[in-house]
Design an enzyme around this catalytic site. Structure first.
Site, PDB file in Angstrom:
ATOM      1  N   ASP A   8       0.879  -1.163   0.000  1.00  0.00           N
ATOM      2  CA  ASP A   8       0.000   0.000   0.000  1.00  0.00           C
ATOM      3  C   ASP A   8       0.916   1.211   0.000  1.00  0.00           C
ATOM      4  O   ASP A   8       1.427   1.616   1.040  1.00  0.00           O
ATOM      5  CB  ASP A   8      -0.902  -0.010   1.239  1.00  0.00           C
ATOM      6  CG  ASP A   8      -1.707   1.267   1.372  1.00  0.00           C
ATOM      7  OD1 ASP A   8      -1.738   2.047   0.405  1.00  0.00           O
ATOM      8  OD2 ASP A   8      -2.293   1.483   2.436  1.00  0.00           O
ATOM      9  N   ASP A  10       0.318   4.337  -0.613  1.00  0.00           N
ATOM     10  CA  ASP A  10      -0.249   5.599  -0.166  1.00  0.00           C
ATOM     11  C   ASP A  10      -0.155   5.719   1.353  1.00  0.00           C
ATOM     12  O   ASP A  10      -1.051   5.330   2.084  1.00  0.00           O
ATOM     13  CB  ASP A  10      -1.701   5.717  -0.632  1.00  0.00           C
ATOM     14  CG  ASP A  10      -2.246   7.110  -0.433  1.00  0.00           C
ATOM     15  OD1 ASP A  10      -1.459   8.054  -0.309  1.00  0.00           O
ATOM     16  OD2 ASP A  10      -3.475   7.249  -0.407  1.00  0.00           O
TER      17      ASP A  10
END
Length: 94
Positions: A8, A10
């Site tokens: 992930d 972000d």
């Protein structure tokens, strides 16, 4: 045995929030909504389509619907990531 890894980027591998804020300031500015860093923080972590809808409800603009504005923010975000070297070279460059 490890079978898969999910990344992930972000906020885990990359702090992308500054890119999102810069994209919001740029795109909303073209619509006449002059965003500040503080205003951008109000919708931090909210999905991009929802961000466009929220700001449209607060400060309606003319010419584009929130979905079109969300698309523009996505394009701006990607361009900034390539500009600053987060994703490497732009896919359309040589």
């Amino acid at each position: 045995m490890l079978q898969a890894v999910i990344y992930d980027m972000d906020g885990v591998l990359i702090d992308s929030e500054p890119f999102w804020r810069e994209s919001m300031i740029e795109v909303f500015g073209r619509l006449g909504l002059h965003m500040t860093e503080e205003m951008c923080l109000e919708t931090m972590g909210v999905r991009i389509g929802e961000v466009a809808r929220i700001w449209y409800e607060r400060h309606p603009w003319e010419g584009k619907n929130p979905a079109e504005v969300a698309e523009e923010m996505g394009v701006s975000f990607e361009s900034l990531n390539f500009k600053y070297g987060v994703f490497g070279a732009e896919p359309w460059s040589e």
